[in-house]
Enzyme design. Structure first.
Site, PDB file in Angstrom:
ATOM      1  N   HIS A  17       1.041  -1.324  -0.146  1.00  0.00           N
ATOM      2  CA  HIS A  17      -0.099   0.217   0.163  1.00  0.00           C
ATOM      3  C   HIS A  17       1.270   1.431   0.212  1.00  0.00           C
ATOM      4  O   HIS A  17       0.171   2.430  -0.461  1.00  0.00           O
ATOM      5  CB  HIS A  17      -1.103   0.060   1.112  1.00  0.00           C
ATOM      6  CG  HIS A  17      -1.763  -1.093   1.657  1.00  0.00           C
ATOM      7  ND1 HIS A  17      -1.909  -1.693   2.383  1.00  0.00           N
ATOM      8  CD2 HIS A  17      -3.034  -1.277   0.393  1.00  0.00           C
ATOM      9  CE1 HIS A  17      -2.687  -2.524   2.322  1.00  0.00           C
ATOM     10  NE2 HIS A  17      -3.460  -2.354   0.437  1.00  0.00           N
ATOM     11  N   LYS A  41     -15.547  -8.365   4.547  1.00  0.00           N
ATOM     12  CA  LYS A  41     -14.703  -8.565   5.280  1.00  0.00           C
ATOM     13  C   LYS A  41     -14.404  -9.024   7.083  1.00  0.00           C
ATOM     14  O   LYS A  41     -15.551  -8.297   7.173  1.00  0.00           O
ATOM     15  CB  LYS A  41     -13.156  -7.577   5.378  1.00  0.00           C
ATOM     16  CG  LYS A  41     -12.929  -8.149   4.036  1.00  0.00           C
ATOM     17  CD  LYS A  41     -11.626  -7.470   2.985  1.00  0.00           C
ATOM     18  CE  LYS A  41     -10.939  -7.680   2.182  1.00  0.00           C
ATOM     19  NZ  LYS A  41      -9.640  -6.771   1.674  1.00  0.00           N
ATOM     20  N   ARG A  90      -2.146  -5.210  -8.396  1.00  0.00           N
ATOM     21  CA  ARG A  90      -1.499  -6.970  -8.371  1.00  0.00           C
ATOM     22  C   ARG A  90      -1.196  -7.317  -9.340  1.00  0.00           C
ATOM     23  O   ARG A  90       0.429  -8.143  -9.763  1.00  0.00           O
ATOM     24  CB  ARG A  90      -0.920  -7.483  -6.984  1.00  0.00           C
ATOM     25  CG  ARG A  90      -1.303  -6.088  -5.766  1.00  0.00           C
ATOM     26  CD  ARG A  90      -1.491  -7.346  -4.621  1.00  0.00           C
ATOM     27  NE  ARG A  90      -3.571  -7.475  -4.578  1.00  0.00           N
ATOM     28  CZ  ARG A  90      -3.524  -8.099  -3.588  1.00  0.00           C
ATOM     29  NH1 ARG A  90      -3.253  -8.302  -2.992  1.00  0.00           N
ATOM     30  NH2 ARG A  90      -5.244  -8.479  -4.148  1.00  0.00           N
ATOM     31  N   SER A 128      -2.415  -8.166   2.987  1.00  0.00           N
ATOM     32  CA  SER A 128      -2.864  -7.521   4.389  1.00  0.00           C
ATOM     33  C   SER A 128      -3.367  -9.802   5.746  1.00  0.00           C
ATOM     34  O   SER A 128      -3.038  -9.692   6.146  1.00  0.00           O
ATOM     35  CB  SER A 128      -4.575  -6.659   4.743  1.00  0.00           C
ATOM     36  OG  SER A 128      -4.342  -5.617   3.864  1.00  0.00           O
TER      37      SER A 128
HETATM   38  N1  COA Z   1      -0.063  -3.892  -1.656  1.00  0.00           N
HETATM   39  C1  COA Z   1      -0.729  -4.393  -1.033  1.00  0.00           C
HETATM   40  N2  COA Z   1      -1.814  -5.370  -0.518  1.00  0.00           N
HETATM   41  C2  COA Z   1      -2.833  -5.104  -1.561  1.00  0.00           C
HETATM   42  C3  COA Z   1      -2.437  -4.597  -2.315  1.00  0.00           C
HETATM   43  C4  COA Z   1      -0.605  -3.839  -2.304  1.00  0.00           C
HETATM   44  N3  COA Z   1      -0.380  -2.779  -4.043  1.00  0.00           N
HETATM   45  N4  COA Z   1      -3.934  -3.914  -2.905  1.00  0.00           N
HETATM   46  C5  COA Z   1      -4.693  -4.839  -2.887  1.00  0.00           C
HETATM   47  N5  COA Z   1      -3.820  -5.264  -2.297  1.00  0.00           N
HETATM   48  C6  COA Z   1      -4.718  -6.145  -0.685  1.00  0.00           C
HETATM   49  C7  COA Z   1      -5.168  -6.070   0.492  1.00  0.00           C
HETATM   50  O1  COA Z   1      -3.907  -5.909   1.274  1.00  0.00           O
HETATM   51  C8  COA Z   1      -6.287  -6.526   0.344  1.00  0.00           C
HETATM   52  O2  COA Z   1      -5.721  -7.739   1.454  1.00  0.00           O
HETATM   53  P1  COA Z   1      -6.855  -8.572   1.450  1.00  0.00           P
HETATM   54  O3  COA Z   1      -7.928  -8.468   1.167  1.00  0.00           O
HETATM   55  O4  COA Z   1      -5.799  -9.975   2.489  1.00  0.00           O
HETATM   56  O5  COA Z   1      -6.963  -8.002   3.386  1.00  0.00           O
HETATM   57  C9  COA Z   1      -6.593  -7.048  -0.515  1.00  0.00           C
HETATM   58  O6  COA Z   1      -5.832  -6.094  -1.774  1.00  0.00           O
HETATM   59  C10 COA Z   1      -8.055  -6.004  -1.259  1.00  0.00           C
HETATM   60  O7  COA Z   1      -7.793  -5.178  -0.387  1.00  0.00           O
HETATM   61  P2  COA Z   1      -7.816  -3.396  -0.293  1.00  0.00           P
HETATM   62  O8  COA Z   1      -7.660  -3.011  -1.296  1.00  0.00           O
HETATM   63  O9  COA Z   1      -8.112  -2.671   1.010  1.00  0.00           O
HETATM   64  O10 COA Z   1      -9.637  -3.085  -0.602  1.00  0.00           O
HETATM   65  P3  COA Z   1     -10.967  -3.939   0.350  1.00  0.00           P
HETATM   66  O11 COA Z   1     -11.240  -5.173  -1.347  1.00  0.00           O
HETATM   67  O12 COA Z   1     -10.967  -4.538   1.542  1.00  0.00           O
HETATM   68  O13 COA Z   1     -11.813  -2.807   0.426  1.00  0.00           O
HETATM   69  C11 COA Z   1     -12.952  -1.307  -0.904  1.00  0.00           C
HETATM   70  C12 COA Z   1     -12.097  -2.417  -0.761  1.00  0.00           C
HETATM   71  C13 COA Z   1     -12.708   0.073   0.615  1.00  0.00           C
HETATM   72  C14 COA Z   1     -12.177   0.498  -1.037  1.00  0.00           C
HETATM   73  C15 COA Z   1     -14.105  -0.692  -0.907  1.00  0.00           C
HETATM   74  O14 COA Z   1     -14.843  -1.865  -0.469  1.00  0.00           O
HETATM   75  C16 COA Z   1     -15.396  -0.043  -1.029  1.00  0.00           C
HETATM   76  O15 COA Z   1     -15.025   1.245  -1.524  1.00  0.00           O
HETATM   77  N6  COA Z   1     -16.119   0.102   0.750  1.00  0.00           N
HETATM   78  C17 COA Z   1     -17.183   1.676   0.691  1.00  0.00           C
HETATM   79  C18 COA Z   1     -18.337   1.264   0.027  1.00  0.00           C
HETATM   80  C19 COA Z   1     -17.887   0.966  -1.482  1.00  0.00           C
HETATM   81  O16 COA Z   1     -18.232   2.813  -1.460  1.00  0.00           O
HETATM   82  N7  COA Z   1     -18.480   0.473  -2.536  1.00  0.00           N
HETATM   83  C20 COA Z   1     -18.304   0.995  -3.558  1.00  0.00           C
HETATM   84  C21 COA Z   1     -19.962   0.289  -4.709  1.00  0.00           C
HETATM   85  S1  COA Z   1     -20.827  -1.435  -4.248  1.00  0.00           S
END
Ligand code: COA
Length: 156
Positions: A17, A41, A90, A128
């Site tokens: 990140h 999650k 990624r 993560s």
């Molecule tokens: N480096 C390391 N890890 C990365 C990464 C990077 N460059 N890019 C993605 N990841 C990983 C994260 O660690 C995470 O791993 P995990 O699943 O093991 O925890 C995974 O990829 C994806 O997580 P993250 O990027 O944190 O996104 P998410 O999928 O958990 O959440 C939100 C996405 C929170 C942005 C999204 O759900 C959101 O916008 N929620 C608010 C409500 C909304 O607006 N929804 C959209 C309309 S439906």
């Protein structure tokens, strides 16, 4: 002033990140790292803990703010006068999920656009949950997360 939101679960924030953030801060005058809610999650850390970890890990950036929001990220962006959402990619497997997320966001408000940074090769395997699993099994993860996060994971 250009402003972007970098939303995610950040459970916890990782060096992957931080790599994405380090590139976004060169493009925008201000970047808000937003702890947002993915309802599918179960989290290791509370939103408050995640916000604190991100603040500590990003304190070297003058143009980074950290916040938590329970609603839609595009709504947060609009309310806070940001024009773009930042996300990292990624691998090809991330693309489908990100494409769906981008389409849902566009449906809500097409004036907020998304920008994707490709993860660097050495960071492309980090997630993560993988970090937490490695740590739970006694593997040192200090080269995958910022030092302050490593300390907290070790305590946990
Ligand atoms: N480096 C390391 N890890 C990365 C990464 C990077 N460059 N890019 C993605 N990841 C990983 C994260 O660690 C995470 O791993 P995990 O699943 O093991 O925890 C995974 O990829 C994806 O997580 P993250 O990027 O944190 O996104 P998410 O999928 O958990 O959440 C939100 C996405 C929170 C942005 C999204 O759900 C959101 O916008 N929620 C608010 C409500 C909304 O607006 N929804 C959209 C309309 S439906």
């Amino acid at each position: 002033m250009s402003k972007a939101i970098y939303p995610g679960s950040f459970d916890p924030i990782t060096n992957g990140h931080l790599d994405i953030l380090s590139r976004a801060v060169k493009v925008f005058d201000e970047v808000v790292v937003l702890v947002a809610v993915n309802p599918e999650k179960h989290f290791n850390f509370t939103p408050e803990e995640r916000v604190e970890m991100i603040k500590e890990a990003t304190k070297q950036y003058k143009n980074v703010k950290v916040d938590f929001y329970k609603g839609l990220t595009v709504e947060y962006a609009k309310k806070n006068h940001a024009t773009h959402l930042i996300r990292g990619l990624r691998a090809v497997s991330d693309f489908e999920y990100e494409f769906q997320l981008a389409s849902a966001n566009e449906h809500v408000d097409s004036s907020i656009d998304m920008i994707f940074f490709m993860a660097r090769g050495d960071k492309s395997f980090i997630s993560s949950s993988a970090i937490m699993e490695l740590a739970r099994n006694g593997i040192d993860v200090s080269d995958l997360v910022p030092p302050s996060v490593s300390k907290i994971i070790n305590k946990k």
